[in-house]
Design a protein around this motif. Structure first.
Motif, PDB file in Angstrom:
ATOM      1  N   PHE A 158      77.799 -19.496  49.056  1.00 52.02           N
ATOM      2  CA  PHE A 158      77.484 -20.700  49.826  1.00 52.02           C
ATOM      3  C   PHE A 158      78.412 -21.835  49.409  1.00 52.02           C
ATOM      4  CE2 PHE A 158      75.058 -24.339  51.354  1.00 52.02           C
ATOM      5  CZ  PHE A 158      74.607 -23.857  52.573  1.00 52.02           C
ATOM      6  N   PRO A 159      78.947 -22.587  50.388  1.00 47.15           N
ATOM      7  CA  PRO A 159      79.862 -23.687  50.023  1.00 47.15           C
ATOM      8  C   PRO A 159      79.125 -24.874  49.398  1.00 47.15           C
ATOM      9  CG  PRO A 159      79.502 -23.638  52.402  1.00 47.15           C
ATOM     10  CD  PRO A 159      78.799 -22.442  51.852  1.00 47.15           C
ATOM     11  N   VAL A 160      79.741 -25.483  48.414  1.00 50.20           N
ATOM     12  CA  VAL A 160      79.160 -26.616  47.693  1.00 50.20           C
ATOM     13  C   VAL A 160      79.890 -27.911  48.037  1.00 50.20           C
ATOM     14  CG1 VAL A 160      78.820 -27.612  45.377  1.00 50.20           C
ATOM     15  CG2 VAL A 160      78.308 -25.189  45.809  1.00 50.20           C
ATOM     16  N   ILE A 161      81.217 -27.887  47.879  1.00 54.81           N
ATOM     17  CA  ILE A 161      82.000 -29.109  48.108  1.00 54.81           C
ATOM     18  C   ILE A 161      83.467 -28.734  48.271  1.00 54.81           C
ATOM     19  CG2 ILE A 161      82.471 -29.665  45.672  1.00 54.81           C
ATOM     20  CD1 ILE A 161      81.625 -32.630  46.503  1.00 54.81           C
TER      21      ILE A 161
ATOM     22  N   PHE B 296      70.833 -19.460  42.788  1.00 56.40           N
ATOM     23  CA  PHE B 296      71.604 -20.305  43.718  1.00 56.40           C
ATOM     24  C   PHE B 296      71.911 -21.659  43.080  1.00 56.40           C
ATOM     25  CE2 PHE B 296      71.772 -23.727  46.798  1.00 56.40           C
ATOM     26  CZ  PHE B 296      72.627 -23.264  47.780  1.00 56.40           C
ATOM     27  N   PHE B 297      70.881 -22.286  42.507  1.00 53.75           N
ATOM     28  CA  PHE B 297      71.106 -23.610  41.915  1.00 53.75           C
ATOM     29  C   PHE B 297      71.958 -23.537  40.646  1.00 53.75           C
ATOM     30  CE2 PHE B 297      67.575 -24.979  44.689  1.00 53.75           C
ATOM     31  CZ  PHE B 297      68.170 -26.105  45.237  1.00 53.75           C
ATOM     32  N   GLN B 298      71.840 -22.441  39.901  1.00 52.04           N
ATOM     33  CA  GLN B 298      72.751 -22.271  38.757  1.00 52.04           C
ATOM     34  C   GLN B 298      74.194 -22.248  39.258  1.00 52.04           C
ATOM     35  OE1 GLN B 298      71.310 -18.581  37.066  1.00 52.04           O
ATOM     36  NE2 GLN B 298      69.843 -19.608  35.723  1.00 52.04           N
ATOM     37  N   GLY B 299      74.427 -21.474  40.309  1.00 49.84           N
ATOM     38  CA  GLY B 299      75.776 -21.370  40.866  1.00 49.84           C
ATOM     39  C   GLY B 299      76.245 -22.686  41.475  1.00 49.84           C
ATOM     40  N   PHE B 300      75.310 -23.392  42.103  1.00 49.07           N
ATOM     41  CA  PHE B 300      75.643 -24.682  42.720  1.00 49.07           C
ATOM     42  C   PHE B 300      76.094 -25.670  41.640  1.00 49.07           C
ATOM     43  CE2 PHE B 300      75.166 -28.590  45.046  1.00 49.07           C
ATOM     44  CZ  PHE B 300      75.281 -28.265  46.382  1.00 49.07           C
ATOM     45  N   THR B 301      75.335 -25.701  40.547  1.00 51.97           N
ATOM     46  CA  THR B 301      75.685 -26.596  39.434  1.00 51.97           C
ATOM     47  C   THR B 301      77.021 -26.183  38.815  1.00 51.97           C
ATOM     48  OG1 THR B 301      73.328 -26.953  39.017  1.00 51.97           O
ATOM     49  CG2 THR B 301      74.846 -27.550  37.243  1.00 51.97           C
ATOM     50  N   ASP B 302      77.186 -24.885  38.567  1.00 50.52           N
ATOM     51  CA  ASP B 302      78.467 -24.388  38.028  1.00 50.52           C
ATOM     52  C   ASP B 302      79.640 -24.851  38.895  1.00 50.52           C
ATOM     53  OD1 ASP B 302      77.120 -22.961  36.060  1.00 50.52           O
ATOM     54  OD2 ASP B 302      78.047 -21.036  36.550  1.00 50.52           O
TER      55      ASP B 302
ATOM     56  N   ILE C 142      87.853 -25.164  48.218  1.00 45.43           N
ATOM     57  CA  ILE C 142      86.429 -25.131  48.555  1.00 45.43           C
ATOM     58  C   ILE C 142      85.714 -24.419  47.400  1.00 45.43           C
ATOM     59  CG2 ILE C 142      84.683 -24.537  50.274  1.00 45.43           C
ATOM     60  CD1 ILE C 142      86.908 -26.195  51.538  1.00 45.43           C
ATOM     61  N   PHE C 143      84.745 -25.109  46.812  1.00 53.17           N
ATOM     62  CA  PHE C 143      83.968 -24.547  45.705  1.00 53.17           C
ATOM     63  C   PHE C 143      82.706 -23.899  46.282  1.00 53.17           C
ATOM     64  CE2 PHE C 143      86.271 -26.329  42.116  1.00 53.17           C
ATOM     65  CZ  PHE C 143      87.045 -27.286  42.753  1.00 53.17           C
ATOM     66  N   ILE C 144      82.394 -22.712  45.805  1.00 52.92           N
ATOM     67  CA  ILE C 144      81.223 -22.015  46.354  1.00 52.92           C
ATOM     68  C   ILE C 144      80.286 -21.457  45.273  1.00 52.92           C
ATOM     69  CG2 ILE C 144      82.464 -21.379  48.479  1.00 52.92           C
ATOM     70  CD1 ILE C 144      82.725 -18.534  47.383  1.00 52.92           C
TER      71      ILE C 144
ATOM     72  N   VAL D 163      82.820 -31.002  54.266  1.00 47.81           N
ATOM     73  CA  VAL D 163      82.960 -29.576  54.617  1.00 47.81           C
ATOM     74  C   VAL D 163      81.596 -28.988  54.996  1.00 47.81           C
ATOM     75  CG1 VAL D 163      85.040 -29.123  53.229  1.00 47.81           C
ATOM     76  CG2 VAL D 163      82.763 -28.737  52.210  1.00 47.81           C
ATOM     77  N   LEU D 164      80.512 -29.676  54.599  1.00 50.85           N
ATOM     78  CA  LEU D 164      79.167 -29.186  54.926  1.00 50.85           C
ATOM     79  C   LEU D 164      78.683 -29.671  56.297  1.00 50.85           C
ATOM     80  CD1 LEU D 164      77.399 -29.555  51.435  1.00 50.85           C
ATOM     81  CD2 LEU D 164      78.594 -27.577  52.374  1.00 50.85           C
ATOM     82  N   ASN D 165      79.557 -30.367  57.044  1.00 56.28           N
ATOM     83  CA  ASN D 165      79.152 -30.821  58.388  1.00 56.28           C
ATOM     84  C   ASN D 165      78.761 -29.643  59.280  1.00 56.28           C
ATOM     85  OD1 ASN D 165      79.667 -33.440  57.676  1.00 56.28           O
ATOM     86  ND2 ASN D 165      81.562 -33.647  58.877  1.00 56.28           N
ATOM     87  N   ASP D 166      79.419 -28.503  59.056  1.00 56.69           N
ATOM     88  CA  ASP D 166      79.060 -27.296  59.801  1.00 56.69           C
ATOM     89  C   ASP D 166      79.228 -26.105  58.862  1.00 56.69           C
ATOM     90  OD1 ASP D 166      78.752 -25.118  61.482  1.00 56.69           O
ATOM     91  OD2 ASP D 166      79.856 -26.041  63.141  1.00 56.69           O
ATOM     92  N   VAL D 167      78.159 -25.838  58.105  1.00 52.39           N
ATOM     93  CA  VAL D 167      78.221 -24.785  57.085  1.00 52.39           C
ATOM     94  C   VAL D 167      78.472 -23.421  57.723  1.00 52.39           C
ATOM     95  CG1 VAL D 167      76.932 -23.587  55.276  1.00 52.39           C
ATOM     96  CG2 VAL D 167      76.672 -26.049  55.538  1.00 52.39           C
ATOM     97  N   TRP D 168      77.826 -23.170  58.883  1.00 57.16           N
ATOM     98  CA  TRP D 168      77.965 -21.873  59.555  1.00 57.16           C
ATOM     99  C   TRP D 168      79.437 -21.609  59.890  1.00 57.16           C
ATOM    100  CZ3 TRP D 168      73.839 -25.052  59.997  1.00 57.16           C
ATOM    101  CH2 TRP D 168      72.572 -24.492  59.819  1.00 57.16           C
ATOM    102  N   LYS D 169      80.090 -22.607  60.457  1.00 52.55           N
ATOM    103  CA  LYS D 169      81.495 -22.491  60.819  1.00 52.55           C
ATOM    104  C   LYS D 169      82.352 -22.271  59.577  1.00 52.55           C
ATOM    105  CE  LYS D 169      84.845 -23.158  63.973  1.00 52.55           C
ATOM    106  NZ  LYS D 169      85.120 -24.367  64.755  1.00 52.55           N
ATOM    107  N   LEU D 170      82.072 -23.037  58.538  1.00 51.13           N
ATOM    108  CA  LEU D 170      82.873 -22.910  57.313  1.00 51.13           C
ATOM    109  C   LEU D 170      82.711 -21.513  56.701  1.00 51.13           C
ATOM    110  CD1 LEU D 170      84.756 -24.489  55.348  1.00 51.13           C
ATOM    111  CD2 LEU D 170      82.702 -25.001  54.001  1.00 51.13           C
ATOM    112  N   CYS D 171      81.481 -21.010  56.646  1.00 54.53           N
ATOM    113  CA  CYS D 171      81.236 -19.664  56.106  1.00 54.53           C
ATOM    114  C   CYS D 171      82.020 -18.633  56.910  1.00 54.53           C
ATOM    115  CB  CYS D 171      79.745 -19.318  56.153  1.00 54.53           C
ATOM    116  SG  CYS D 171      78.751 -20.240  54.959  1.00 54.53           S
ATOM    117  N   ASP D 172      82.044 -18.833  58.213  1.00 49.44           N
ATOM    118  CA  ASP D 172      82.754 -17.919  59.104  1.00 49.44           C
ATOM    119  C   ASP D 172      84.263 -17.986  58.846  1.00 49.44           C
ATOM    120  OD1 ASP D 172      82.795 -16.134  61.317  1.00 49.44           O
ATOM    121  OD2 ASP D 172      83.516 -17.792  62.568  1.00 49.44           O
TER     122      ASP D 172
END
Lengths: 252, 252
Positions: free
Chosen positions: B155-158, B106-112, B78-80, B137-146
């Motif tokens: 924040f998860p990206v992909i 955030f967007f710098q990190g997202f692109t990275d 999981i890339f974040i 994996v973004l179907n439920d971001v809250w669950k994934l973060c948890d």
């Protein structure tokens, strides 16, 4: 032993100065074909590429970037989120969907755009071209959207300059991968300064070609500088996303 | 003639089923090293990778993805986005910066994160591994973060599954690159349906291995389906970004 591709990836440097040589169309078309074949979220192909060839436009974009070398890049590309095209494909079938504006789709397109940029960089480097990512195209998103005539439901992600390298920069130090890769859960640490101590020292041996005869600051100092000196306009990026027609669907 | 790397890029397919074989640590470490050497916005390294090895956790993530093959991927990453680490590096120096929360970062990190994912995919494919991106994996971001214990400012990206291929899918048709690459400005068209007519037909000759004995719908129909059937939870992504501590700085 790493293969040739991996050797190139491990040896990646940013190339900002290029030989005054055009990149043949055949090679450019191969790069586009690589972009086209890049993985794309649910097959929707929600990203596009704009090549900037007009010299006036290149100068205007280099001013947004505040980096004059941008105007000299033999190939200058801007990668964009693009949910406009599919919106129109639905519209031509009589469906005017509000969902083209949603941020889920925006992030799918954003990811698609970034993946295709890196795929192009790897293809370019495999052909002994060099490349420079231009996050600085986002210094003024409004201006960039205007210059490139970006319609609603499109948004710039990143720029890329490509050409035959005319410089040979030092490999830039990076922090220990143990600080960036974890197992099963995020690993918070309570002594980052200690853990980046060696990296801080390595950074002071790195000379950026843009800044002659002066080694870089410690990474920990760069972080403080970056967090202290921010661009108000760049921090405004979400307002630009809204201006381009995307709906944040924020809860109260 | 395209070199070996480009041949692989032009031949890219998503691989979802892998041989029941571990990927040696040496190869995994090479992939991490490639991620570490990936270009990163202003050198800040604002992304991280979490490898999921725990089998219960893999099953839980496969349920978020709603795709059971996810639990069987020999390597699951999981890339974040990660501005937490640099925030802590500043904090240990006495600087508690509000700017760690900004969306520019955030967007710098997202692109990275996305660039490093594609760099890993290219490295993996150069070593005859296969890969599947998991936007799901973004179907439920809250669950994934948890599940991954992601702290504020991450924040998860992909997601990405990697292993030795145990299937040989057909090359998936893609729309004409002329619809996706423009010169100097965005090119709006008024007859997309006509321009994708051939592509629509090609798509009907493509058989997805997940769906035996049934060719895919026309692309234009897929677009309508995707725009009509949306996930309310996925559309909520910006609220999840705010929950993770990022400040949209929206104007009234």
């Amino acid at each position: 032993m790493p293969n040739n591709m991996i050797k190139k990836q491990l040896n990646h440097r940013t190339i900002r100065e290029f030989k005054d040589m055009e990149v043949p169309d055949e090679i450019y078309n191969t790069l586009l074909e690589v972009a086209r074949r890049t993985a794309t979220s649910i097959g929707m192909q929600q990203s596009s590429i704009i090549r900037v060839t007009d010299s006036d436009l290149k100068v205007k974009i280099s001013k947004i970037c505040n980096q004059e070398y941008v105007a000299r890049a033999p190939i200058l590309l801007i990668f964009i989120v693009d949910t406009y095209r599919n919106h129109q494909i639905a519209l031509e079938q009589g469906i005017d969907s509000k969902n083209s504006s949603d941020m889920d789709r925006f992030f799918q397109g954003f990811t698609d755009a970034a993946l295709s940029a890196q795929n192009i960089v790897n293809a370019a480097e495999s052909m002994d071209l060099g490349a420079v990512y231009l996050g600085s195209v986002l210094n003024d998103v409004w201006k960039l959207c205007d210059l490139l005539e970006l319609p609603q439901y499109t948004f710039p992600v990143i720029g890329l300059g490509i050409g035959y390298p005319n410089q040979d920069p030092q490999l830039k130090p990076r922090m220990d991968v143990k600080l960036r890769a974890f197992e099963n859960h995020y690993e918070k640490m309570d002594n980052y300064m200690e853990k980046i101590n060696d990296y801080d020292k390595q950074m002071q041996t790195y000379y950026d070609l843009r800044d002659d005869n002066k080694a870089m600051d410690k990474f920990s100092q760069q972080v403080v500088d970056r967090l202290t000196n921010v661009s108000i306009k760049r921090q405004d990026i979400v307002n630009a996303i809204v201006s381009q027609g995307f709906d944040l669907k924020l809860k109260e």
